[in-house]
Design a protein around this motif. Structure first.
Motif, PDB file in Angstrom:
ATOM      1  N   VAL A 114      23.806 -42.496  20.317  1.00  0.00           N
ATOM      2  CA  VAL A 114      24.618 -43.694  20.456  1.00  0.00           C
ATOM      3  C   VAL A 114      26.094 -43.389  20.241  1.00  0.00           C
ATOM      4  O   VAL A 114      26.966 -44.138  20.701  1.00  0.00           O
ATOM      5  CB  VAL A 114      24.129 -44.785  19.473  1.00  0.00           C
ATOM      6  N   GLY A 115      26.405 -42.269  19.592  1.00  0.00           N
ATOM      7  CA  GLY A 115      27.796 -41.861  19.433  1.00  0.00           C
ATOM      8  C   GLY A 115      28.478 -41.562  20.756  1.00  0.00           C
ATOM      9  O   GLY A 115      29.709 -41.542  20.834  1.00  0.00           O
ATOM     10  N   GLY A 116      27.694 -41.334  21.810  1.00  0.00           N
ATOM     11  CA  GLY A 116      28.274 -41.106  23.127  1.00  0.00           C
ATOM     12  C   GLY A 116      29.016 -42.328  23.654  1.00  0.00           C
ATOM     13  O   GLY A 116      29.999 -42.203  24.393  1.00  0.00           O
ATOM     14  N   VAL A 117      28.546 -43.526  23.288  1.00  0.00           N
ATOM     15  CA  VAL A 117      29.240 -44.748  23.705  1.00  0.00           C
ATOM     16  C   VAL A 117      30.618 -44.801  23.053  1.00  0.00           C
ATOM     17  O   VAL A 117      31.619 -45.130  23.704  1.00  0.00           O
ATOM     18  CB  VAL A 117      28.405 -45.988  23.346  1.00  0.00           C
ATOM     19  N   ALA A 118      30.683 -44.474  21.767  1.00  0.00           N
ATOM     20  CA  ALA A 118      31.981 -44.438  21.079  1.00  0.00           C
ATOM     21  C   ALA A 118      32.888 -43.387  21.693  1.00  0.00           C
ATOM     22  O   ALA A 118      34.101 -43.591  21.815  1.00  0.00           O
ATOM     23  CB  ALA A 118      31.776 -44.161  19.592  1.00  0.00           C
ATOM     24  N   ALA A 119      32.305 -42.253  22.090  1.00  0.00           N
ATOM     25  CA  ALA A 119      33.106 -41.197  22.724  1.00  0.00           C
ATOM     26  C   ALA A 119      33.675 -41.666  24.060  1.00  0.00           C
ATOM     27  O   ALA A 119      34.827 -41.363  24.406  1.00  0.00           O
ATOM     28  CB  ALA A 119      32.250 -39.946  22.911  1.00  0.00           C
ATOM     29  N   MET A 120      32.873 -42.408  24.837  1.00  0.00           N
ATOM     30  CA  MET A 120      33.368 -42.952  26.108  1.00  0.00           C
ATOM     31  C   MET A 120      34.520 -43.913  25.874  1.00  0.00           C
ATOM     32  O   MET A 120      35.553 -43.847  26.554  1.00  0.00           O
ATOM     33  CB  MET A 120      32.235 -43.678  26.838  1.00  0.00           C
ATOM     34  N   GLU A 121      34.338 -44.825  24.922  1.00  0.00           N
ATOM     35  CA  GLU A 121      35.390 -45.806  24.649  1.00  0.00           C
ATOM     36  C   GLU A 121      36.653 -45.124  24.119  1.00  0.00           C
ATOM     37  O   GLU A 121      37.771 -45.511  24.451  1.00  0.00           O
ATOM     38  CB  GLU A 121      34.895 -46.845  23.651  1.00  0.00           C
ATOM     39  N   THR A 122      36.477 -44.105  23.292  1.00  0.00           N
ATOM     40  CA  THR A 122      37.626 -43.380  22.758  1.00  0.00           C
ATOM     41  C   THR A 122      38.365 -42.657  23.877  1.00  0.00           C
ATOM     42  O   THR A 122      39.609 -42.611  23.901  1.00  0.00           O
ATOM     43  CB  THR A 122      37.183 -42.380  21.679  1.00  0.00           C
ATOM     44  N   THR A 123      37.615 -42.076  24.810  1.00  0.00           N
ATOM     45  CA  THR A 123      38.234 -41.435  25.974  1.00  0.00           C
ATOM     46  C   THR A 123      39.069 -42.446  26.759  1.00  0.00           C
ATOM     47  O   THR A 123      40.204 -42.160  27.171  1.00  0.00           O
ATOM     48  CB  THR A 123      37.148 -40.836  26.890  1.00  0.00           C
ATOM     49  N   ARG A 124      38.514 -43.648  26.943  1.00  0.00           N
ATOM     50  CA  ARG A 124      39.245 -44.682  27.679  1.00  0.00           C
ATOM     51  C   ARG A 124      40.533 -45.074  26.939  1.00  0.00           C
ATOM     52  O   ARG A 124      41.591 -45.228  27.553  1.00  0.00           O
ATOM     53  CB  ARG A 124      38.341 -45.903  27.881  1.00  0.00           C
ATOM     54  N   VAL A 125      40.445 -45.228  25.631  1.00  0.00           N
ATOM     55  CA  VAL A 125      41.631 -45.587  24.843  1.00  0.00           C
ATOM     56  C   VAL A 125      42.701 -44.503  24.950  1.00  0.00           C
ATOM     57  O   VAL A 125      43.889 -44.794  25.157  1.00  0.00           O
ATOM     58  CB  VAL A 125      41.244 -45.818  23.367  1.00  0.00           C
TER      59      VAL A 125
END
Length: 362
Positions: free
Chosen positions: A206-217
């Protein structure tokens, strides 16, 4: 920090001086027997204080062993990250303060851990450096929960000299990051505070979702990372294995009182009690992934191969530059010592290939 496990010394004996022969060479015959070997062959050391007694009881219960000596190594007894998290959770209740999971990795015996707990310990932050402080390109790895730190340390050792691993974990004040976007903003701030060259973003489960959002930010801030790696991240909207299924399974575990059962080598009770994991899953309610640009590698474990259509198919529609690869293992077991080098090679091949492509374009 650098030796493989099988080369680590079993003990260290402090001496005022080394015995020498008449010719000035070390007299090996006069050296005392290693302390750890003496203890291993003798009777168990009597626990000296109340804290050690509490730890001994917790270890026996969590590890399912009738007898644990104060000098026994937690990991040699079969302990893992979630078992360690369970033990520290119980100690937090007894001591009335938060504890870092790294305590057990740094102090793996009852005797050492009791001594460490008697000293003031700083709380871990949102970002935890797991490498050796080298100048290698940073890899920011978003955790699924606090229990991932021991897994990620294994990967950091396998990537030594290639990538410098930094673990990102949700803050202890859970209410501070109630949505993936809020958590991503916190992660992006921590990455920017490092003052390092753009590195790689990655996330496990589930940390992959946070990684995606962080990449977007970071992309929106003009600080885009070199690429994104999703390590066995199931799409949140998957029919099976998504957040709804995860919440239903958690409810059943507690409702049916099957916390002691295991899944993928992890006790269910400990897994569903990891506050960072629970908080991230709960934050996904109502969340919808949006497309994201840039190179992305999806690393799938072989144990989920037959479920790829249900678990991972949706990623291709959201990630136009998606590449996929497979490593042996089942979810968390890809970090185990016998398999982690395969995972490290997959990461290395992807990052080096993308760096070569970027170099040719420039």
């Amino acid at each position: 920090e650098r030796l493989p496990d099988y080369m680590l010394p079993a003990s260290a004996t402090i001496m005022p001086a080394l015995p020498l022969t008449a010719t000035g060479k070390i007299d090996a015959r006069a050296l005392p027997a290693p302390q750890a070997l003496v203890a291993a062959g003798g009777a168990p050391r009597q626990v000296l204080n109340a804290l050690e007694q509490q730890l001994q009881q917790l270890w026996q219960q969590a590890l399912g062993r009738p007898e644990v000596r104060s000098s026994d190594n937690f990991f040699d007894l079969g302990g893992d990250s979630l078992t360690a998290l369970e033990i520290l959770g119980a100690m937090e209740e007894k001591l009335g303060r938060s504890l870092s999971l790294q305590l057990i990795s740094q102090h793996p015996t009852i005797e050492e851990l009791a001594q460490a707990l008697g000293r003031p310990q700083p709380l871990p932050g949102v970002i935890l450096p797991l490498g050796t402080g080298s100048a290698a390109t940073p890899l920011y790895l978003c955790a699924s929960g606090y229990g991932d730190v021991l897994r990620f340390q294994t990967l950091a050792r396998a990537l030594h000299g290639l990538l410098e691993v930094h673990m990102l974990q949700p803050p202890r004040e859970q209410q501070a990051c109630r949505t993936p976007r809020e958590l991503a903003e916190r992660y992006a701030d921590c990455i920017a505070a490092q003052g390092l060259a753009p590195g790689w973003l990655a996330g496990f489960s589930v940390g992959g979702v946070a990684a995606m959002e962080t990449t977007r930010v970071l992309q929106q801030r003009g600080q885009a990372p070199q690429g994104l790696l999703l390590l066995d991240t199931i799409h949140p909207d998957a029919v099976l294995g998504g957040t709804s299924s995860w919440r239903a399974l958690g409810w059943l575990v507690h409702r049916l009182h099957v916390e002691d059962l295991s899944m993928n080598g992890r006790r269910l009770g400990a897994m569903f009690s990891d506050p960072a994991l629970v908080a991230q899953v709960m934050a996904l309610r109502g969340y919808r992934n949006q497309p994201i640009g840039g190179p992305v590698l999806l690393v799938k474990s072989s144990g989920l191969d037959g479920w790829g259509g249900l678990f991972f198919r949706t990623w291709a529609r959201l990630l136009p530059q998606l590449q996929t690869t497979q490593v042996s293992g089942l979810h968390g077991s890809m970090f185990e010592a016998a398999r982690v080098n395969e995972l490290a090679r997959a990461i290395q091949q992807f990052t080096l290939a993308r760096q070569m492509i970027s170099g040719e374009k420039s």
